[in-house]
Structures are given as C-alpha cells and as structure tokens.
Write an enzyme that holds these catalytic residues in place. Structure first.
Site, mmCIF file in Angstrom:
data_model
loop_
_atom_site.group_PDB
_atom_site.id
_atom_site.type_symbol
_atom_site.label_atom_id
_atom_site.label_comp_id
_atom_site.label_asym_id
_atom_site.label_seq_id
_atom_site.Cartn_x
_atom_site.Cartn_y
_atom_site.Cartn_z
ATOM 1 N N ALA A 3 -4.756 7.620 -4.248
ATOM 2 C CA ALA A 3 -3.226 7.276 -4.548
ATOM 3 C C ALA A 3 -3.452 5.759 -4.982
ATOM 4 C CB ALA A 3 -2.462 7.556 -3.204
ATOM 5 N N SER A 36 0.790 -1.107 -0.085
ATOM 6 C CA SER A 36 -0.147 0.050 -0.129
ATOM 7 C C SER A 36 0.883 1.285 -0.039
ATOM 8 C CB SER A 36 -0.674 0.037 1.314
ATOM 9 O OG SER A 36 -1.831 0.857 0.935
ATOM 10 N N ASN A 37 0.355 2.311 0.400
ATOM 11 C CA ASN A 37 1.140 3.569 0.439
ATOM 12 C C ASN A 37 0.707 4.621 1.653
ATOM 13 O OD1 ASN A 37 -1.121 5.614 -0.637
ATOM 14 N ND2 ASN A 37 -0.797 4.207 -2.227
ATOM 15 N N ARG A 38 1.332 5.615 1.578
ATOM 16 C CA ARG A 38 1.005 6.527 2.751
ATOM 17 C C ARG A 38 -0.104 7.452 2.943
ATOM 18 N NH1 ARG A 38 5.656 6.011 5.614
ATOM 19 N NH2 ARG A 38 7.674 5.504 4.685
ATOM 20 N N SER A 39 -1.098 7.352 1.458
ATOM 21 C CA SER A 39 -2.269 8.171 1.556
ATOM 22 C C SER A 39 -3.133 8.237 2.713
ATOM 23 C CB SER A 39 -2.940 7.845 0.151
ATOM 24 O OG SER A 39 -4.073 8.456 0.244
#
Ligand code: C5P
Length: 422
Positions: free
Chosen positions: A281, A214-217
């Site tokens: 994101a 995943s990502n930091r959004s």
C-alpha cells in the site's frame, strides 16, 4: 500410464507420516501402504500414545524403515530432524486435538512435534477426535491458526465415532488424504523456475525526523503471497515497507521505508523477475520538503503540509518491463470493479486483485480477505472470504494460468499494435 491418467506426484517423493494417539491410528497402516503403492518413500514417526493403539513393528514391516518415537534417541532424532527438513510432504494422520493444539502453538515436547517445527515442506493434518471436540472453540481456533499458516487441515467426517456417538470427528477417508498430498506436491512445484518480486506493507513518508504519513496496511497479504510463491518452488524477493511481521525464511527480504526507496528497490530487481506482484500500500502523496529538524508546535496556530505525488511504482515498472507479468492490487472503499478495471488498463497490468477494504472480516490487518481477480484477457474470478495465505494461492494459480495462456500485457499490446497496423 495413459493420457487420461492423472499425474502421480507421489512417485519418488519422501513423505513423513506422523501417527498420533487416536483410535483411528490403525487407519494409518492402510494409508502407509497406499502412499507406498504410489511410489513414495515413507518414514513413520509415532507419538508415545499412538504406540498404545498400533505397535511400531507394524509400520516398520510395511515401511521397511525403523519407526522412531523417542525424542531422546539422540542419533535417531538428528536423522529424523533432517528427514523432516528434507521431506517433500509431512502428513499427520490421525491428528488428535492435543497434537493440533501443540502444532498451532509451536510446542515441541516430543519427536513428532519437534519435527513439525523443522519441516520446510507442505504439511497435511487429518484430525480425528471424539466427543464433539472438533467443534470446541479452542480446537476451532487452533485449526484456523494452522490454516492461516498454510497448513492443510482436512475436515474430519461426520458419522459414528468410537464412543458410539454420531458427530463430526471421524478421520477423513484415505482417498481425500491422498488427494490432499497429491495436490500439495503439485502446488509445490508449479512455480519452479519463476523469479517472483513481491512488495508488501505500507510506506512511511517523512514529515520531519520523527513524524511520517502512512496507512493501515499490515503487510499480511504481500507476505502471504511471498510465502505461497516460495512454497510452490519460486525464488522470491520481498520488498517490504515497515511491518510488525516476522521475516519469512527462504525468501530474500529487502526492507524499505518510503515510496521512493520502494520504487528504487523494485526497479533494481525488475530485470531479475519473471513475475512482479505489487501488494504494497504505497503512499500516493508525500511531504514536499520534509523538515530536517523536529517541527515545533509553539507559536503556531495551524500547520499546512505541502504534499507532492509519490512515484507510482507500477506505472514506472510497467514502462520498463520486458517479459514480466505485472500484477497490482486495488484496495477500494467504493466502486470496486470500476476502479480496478481502470487501474488494470491505466497502469498497464496483466492482472489486478481488487478488494473492498470496508467489508466485514477482510481488508487491512485482518488474517482473511476476499477478492475479485481481473485479468487483462478479460477473465474475472471472485474469491470468497478466506485466510490470506489461501487467497495468495488462488492469486498465484490465476497468474499461472495467465502464463499458460502466454499472453502478458506486453504481448497483448503488441498484438493490439499489429491489429492497428493491419
Ligand atoms: O492507484 P492505486 O494506488 O490505488 O493502485 C494500487 C496499486 O498500485 C497497488 O498494487 C499498489 O501497490 C500500486 N501503487 C504503486 N505506487 C504508488 C501507489 C500504488 O505502485 N505510488
């Protein structure tokens, strides 16, 4: 009214005027008259302390309505709660530091603060406070909280205060309060008739049943856009990846996990939409063959995951779109404008909101952001660091002017094709 007269957005509107216990309470009498003179229906609610400065009778005579102050006048309370649900705008002038704190924290221990929680309309707060309180860190924090939530908090003016001391704390002048109410009412309706499809948050791409990429959004920007569009009269569908944020009310929320699910949800709603804003994101790559059972570490000295491209949702939407305005986001760590320009063209967008996620004070997880908005017709608008909710309004205003120009990317592509054919 002549052509040059500004439109009076107050005509026929229901305004709730909250008066709290500041020495400036007497100025609310004049404000009430000014609102009424512009054709608004005004109901006044006073806190108990406000009645020490001005009698309810003064407001009753001028507004033509009973002024309620007591939470325990049950019948009146119910009427007034529905009044705040149905109001077109709520104005608190003057607002004491105590009231600002209660509003920021969501306390509801009297009628006015309770009504504030029930309000579904734009809220304008005009603080007035003596003794340098405006600069107190707690007040600053509360004001920031309210602003981040979309409440319009007007800076008090500098000048002599009731105590004789000169500082920033005087209730802002009546004209500025009226201007803020007019502007909130104008914004409230300028997206009426639009169907806005917004995506927000990260996606999660499964590695196995318990792990994902995943990502930091945080989703804050997309949620702010959805809320701003709702507040300006649009119907909104929010397609959201997993976030820790509360579901916004008055918005249809579709929860998804992966890029594939998000692509499907966005495509399902595309035809309904008039404007699509991809603030999510989305993963660029996802594991090719997610394991059906939890991967074990025993017996392995390394693990190689094979990734394949995730669906590029904007590119898919761009190919399928008809009338919709398509807006993308570009979260970049370098060469901001160059990359944003390329995405604007490659993905066939009408506008792109570019932001540098490495900059101090903005980006992922933050409540603030700065951005550059680029449009297909060559406009470029730099928006300085501000709460994401306000930035959302700036983005909507920019998209709206694109609409006013009447040239979506489809229309422009058609014009370009025609140009080539000639
Ligand atoms: O190319 P890049 O992923 O940086 O572009 C960002 C924009 O494209 C964002 O608006 C994002 O929501 C969208 N996007 C998408 N599908 C992807 C990746 C990003 O629609 N797979």
């Amino acid at each position: 009214m002549t052509h040059s007269d500004p439109v009076n957005f107050l005509q026929g509107k229901r305004i709730l005027l909250g008066v709290t216990g500041s020495i400036a309470a007497y100025k609310a009498v004049s404000l009430l008259r000014a609102l009424k003179a512009r054709g608004a229906f005004v109901s006044v609610v006073m806190t108990a302390h406000a009645t020490e400065f001005v009698t309810p009778l003064t407001f009753e005579v001028l507004s033509g309505e009973r002024v309620v102050t007591d939470l325990f006048q049950m019948h009146e309370e119910m009427k007034h709660l529905s009044a705040s649900e149905n109001a077109d705008a709520m104005v608190i002038a003057p607002a004491t530091a105590n009231f600002v704190a209660k509003a920021a924290l969501g306390l509801a221990d009297d009628l006015l603060s309770t009504m504030l929680l029930a309000a579904q309309c734009p809220i304008i707060v005009a603080p007035a406070m003596d003794g340098g309180m405006w600069e107190h860190p707690t007040v600053v924090e509360h004001v920031n909280r309210l602003r981040a939530r979309g409440v319009v908090v007007l800076d008090p003016e500098e000048g002599p205060l009731a105590s004789g001391r000169v500082a920033q704390g005087r209730l802002v002048c009546e004209e500025k309060i009226l201007e803020a109410v007019q502007s909130a009412l104008r914004l409230r309706s300028d997206w009426q008739g639009e169907h806005v499809l917004v995506s927000a948050g990260p996606t999660q791409e499964a590695i196995d049943p318990v792990r994902f990429i995943s990502n930091r959004s945080s989703g804050k920007m997309g949620y702010a856009v959805a809320e701003a569009a709702r507040d300006r009269g649009a119907r909104v569908v929010l397609v959201t990846g997993p976030t820790a944020l509360a579901r916004p009310c008055g918005v249809e929320v579709v929860s998804v996990t992966s890029a594939q699910e998000m692509a499907e949800a966005m495509c399902r709603h595309l035809e309904w939409a008039t404007v699509v804003i991809m603030a999510a994101a989305v993963a660029d790559f996802c594991p090719k063959d997610p394991a059906s059972q939890k991967l074990k570490k025993s017996g392995r000295s390394s693990l190689v995951l094979e990734l394949e491209p995730a669906p590029d949702i904007l590119t898919i939407l761009s190919a399928r779109k008809t009338k919709q305005i398509l807006v993308g986001f570009a979260a970049e760590t370098e060469h901001l404008l160059e990359h944003a320009h390329r995405k604007l063209t490659d993905k066939g967008l009408d506008a792109i909101v570019a932001n540098d996620v490495t900059q101090h004070g903005g980006g992922f997880g933050s409540d603030q952001n700065a951005a550059v908005i680029l449009t297909r017709d060559g406009r470029r608008r730099e928006v300085p660091l501000m709460p994401k909710r306000r930035l959302a309004d700036e983005i909507l205003t920019e998209i709206k002017s694109l609409r006013a120009g009447g040239r979506t990317s489809t229309a422009m592509a058609r014009e370009e094709d025609n140009g080539r054919a000639r």
